[in-house]
Design a protein around this motif. Sequence first.
Motif, short mmCIF file in Angstrom:
data_model
loop_
_atom_site.label_atom_id
_atom_site.label_comp_id
_atom_site.label_asym_id
_atom_site.label_seq_id
_atom_site.Cartn_x
_atom_site.Cartn_y
_atom_site.Cartn_z
N LYS A 11 1.08 3.93 9.67
CA LYS A 11 2.57 3.27 9.63
C LYS A 11 2.25 1.88 10.01
O LYS A 11 3.17 0.98 9.47
CB LYS A 11 3.45 4.14 10.24
CG LYS A 11 3.99 5.38 9.66
CD LYS A 11 5.45 5.63 9.92
CE LYS A 11 6.11 6.67 8.97
NZ LYS A 11 6.02 7.75 9.37
N LYS A 119 1.49 8.08 -0.72
CA LYS A 119 2.63 8.01 0.27
C LYS A 119 2.64 6.92 1.11
O LYS A 119 3.93 6.36 1.38
CB LYS A 119 2.26 9.09 1.38
CG LYS A 119 2.41 10.68 0.99
CD LYS A 119 2.89 11.62 2.19
CE LYS A 119 3.13 12.95 1.59
NZ LYS A 119 2.05 13.72 1.32
N TYR A 120 1.64 6.11 1.19
CA TYR A 120 1.74 4.65 1.71
C TYR A 120 2.52 3.93 0.84
O TYR A 120 3.43 3.03 1.28
CB TYR A 120 0.38 4.20 2.00
CG TYR A 120 0.28 2.79 2.73
CD1 TYR A 120 -0.10 1.66 1.99
CD2 TYR A 120 1.05 2.71 3.90
CE1 TYR A 120 -0.22 0.33 2.52
CE2 TYR A 120 0.77 1.27 4.58
CZ TYR A 120 0.20 0.25 3.66
OH TYR A 120 0.52 -1.07 4.11
N TYR A 123 6.18 4.61 1.39
CA TYR A 123 6.49 3.95 2.86
C TYR A 123 6.79 2.45 2.69
O TYR A 123 7.71 2.27 3.21
CB TYR A 123 5.43 4.51 3.62
CG TYR A 123 5.42 3.64 5.07
CD1 TYR A 123 4.55 2.73 5.40
CD2 TYR A 123 6.59 3.95 6.03
CE1 TYR A 123 4.63 2.17 6.75
CE2 TYR A 123 6.66 3.28 7.20
CZ TYR A 123 5.80 2.40 7.41
OH TYR A 123 5.91 1.86 8.79
#
Lengths: 127, 432
Positions: A11, A119-120, A123
Motif C-alpha cells: 500500500k 489488486k495494486y 488500489y
Amino acid sequence: MAVKDGLRYTKDHEWIKVEGDAGTIGITDYAQEQLGEIVFVELPQVGKEFASHKEISVVESSKAAGDVYCPVAGKVTAVNSALESKPELVNEDCYGAGWICKLKVTDKKAADSLMDAKKYEEYLKTL
Amino acid sequence: MQGSTTSGAFVFESRAIEPGPSVLYEEHVKRTAKSHISAFAGYLMPLWYSSIAEEHRAVREKAGLFDCTHMGVLEVTEADAGAFLDLVTTNEVSSMKAGRARYGYILDAAGNVLDDIIVYRRGQSNFMVVVNAANEPKIKSYIRELIDGRAVVDTQDSAWAAKLPDLDVAVWDMRDPNRPQDRRVDLALQGPASIETLARLTNDPSALKRIADLKSFALVEEQLSGIDCLICRTGYTGSTVGFELFVDPEEAPRLWNLILDVGELLGVVPCGLGARDSLRIEAGLPLYGHELDGKFNISPFEAGYGWAVKLDKEFFIGNAAMKRIAATYSMEVARIEWPGTKGIRPIRQDDAVLNARGVCVGWVLSSAKVEEKQYSLAYVDRNTTREGTKLGVYYLARSLAQVQQGRKERVEKGTRLEADLTGAVSARFPKF
C-alpha cells in the motif's frame, strides 16, 4: 500509471520481485511520479536485517522525500550503487534499472499476502 | 488587502493563474519531453532539455540559450523618467549614460525589497526596466499606485509623496501584444562562445565590432539576421561573456532557432530552469524570495549588494530603512563550497549551517550540485563569512522515519549539533 505484472505490491507503493528466497525491491511508478525528480536515494547497508514494514531506504526529490518500507522481512544482500551517481534511474525505470536493493527473504511465502499487479491497479484507483 | 499599509509596506495579493505558454513554448515542446516542462511564475517552462548537468557545463565551456521571455520588460519614458527611477529604485539612474545598464532594487517605503531589477538606458528619456516574472504583476501595480499618488512614498515626510504624481513620466509594458511597436521579450545567451555565435548572425563587420566591444552592462541596438535586437552585456549566470537579447515576441522563435542552429557546432545548447538555478547559485547570485526578501526579509546589504544602494542620493523610497540596516546588519549571505563524493545527500534550503564548534550560525537559502561538489548560499552570522572559514551543515529531517529517529525538523541559531558534512566559505562572487 504503469503497473508491472509478476511483482507484488504494498500500500506504500513499494514493489518486490521474489525468485526463490531472493527478493528485489523498489518503488512503483505512482511513487516516483508523486516525488518528482529524484535527487538522492539512501541505500541500506549490505548485511543488515530488516523486519517487514521497517524503513529500509529514503528516496528524496528536490522538494520532498519518501520513506521506503521493507515489504517482507529479510537481509540485504546487494544495493544498487548505480543510484549513487544516477538517482534519476528511479524516475526513468523504477521496475528495472531503478531497483533499490536485494534481500535474502526470511519467509518465501510472505510476499504472497501482498497485492498482485491487478489488486495494486485497483488500489491505485481508490487514491 | 492590497496597497500600502501605514508602516509603508506594500501589500499585494497575487492572483493564482493557470500557467500558460511563453512565446517559445512550441520550440520547447520540439526539443524536450512534456514531462520536463513545468509551471513557473505563471508560465510553462522547461526544467531541462538534455540534463541539468550537461546544460550547466555547456554554459561554462561553450554557451547556453535561455528562454527569459517570461520576465517583465517595462518602458519608462518622458522628461522625468530618470528622476522617477531615481526615486523608485536604489541605484543612481539619471547619471547613467545612454547605452548603459545598472542593477538595483525597488523597495517599498518600509524598506522591504519588492524586486531586484536591471535598468537599461536607451536614450535621454527612454529607459527599459527588466523585472522578475514572479514579481511583474506586483511591480506594475506598485508603479501605478505611485504614479497615481496612492502608495506610501515616505513614512516620515510627505513632501516626496507630493512630487511623484507631478512627474512627467509614463510607464509601458513592452511585452504587451497590443503595443503598436518596439515590443520586447528577453532571450539570454551566456558563455564563452556567445560572441562567436552572434558573429554568425551578422554580415556587418562594424555591427559585429560594436557587439564584440560591448563592455559589461553596456548595450547596443543591432540587427541579427534581419531581426532588430537590443543586445545587452548582462546576465544571470556569472559568465563574463554573455548577452541578453531583447526582440519582438513574434521574432523570438525565429531568433531562438537561428542561434541554436548556427551555434550547434560551437556547442551552444538550450538551457532550462534547472541549469539556470545551478549556474546562478554557483556564481553566488541572489534569487528573489531566497537571497532577497523571503522568509528572512533579506536586504541588499545582507545579500552583498550594498554598492547598489546609493545612500547619498537625496531621497529614494525606502532609504530611511536602508540607512538603518546598513549601520546595523549582523547576518549576511555567504557562498559555501562543499566537497563531493558519490552518494552524498544533497543539501537543501533550510538546512542548518554550523560553525567549526558545531553551533548553528544560520541556514541554507539555496543549494545546487555542480559536477561533484555542492554550492550553497546561506544566511549566516557576519563574523563567519570570511573566505576559507570552515562551516558544517546539518540536514533537517527529510522524511517521517528521520523525524522518528530524532533528526530535527528545524534548528534555532545557537543550537549545538554534529555536522553531517563540512565545507568552507568560498569567494562571494566568482567569475566564469
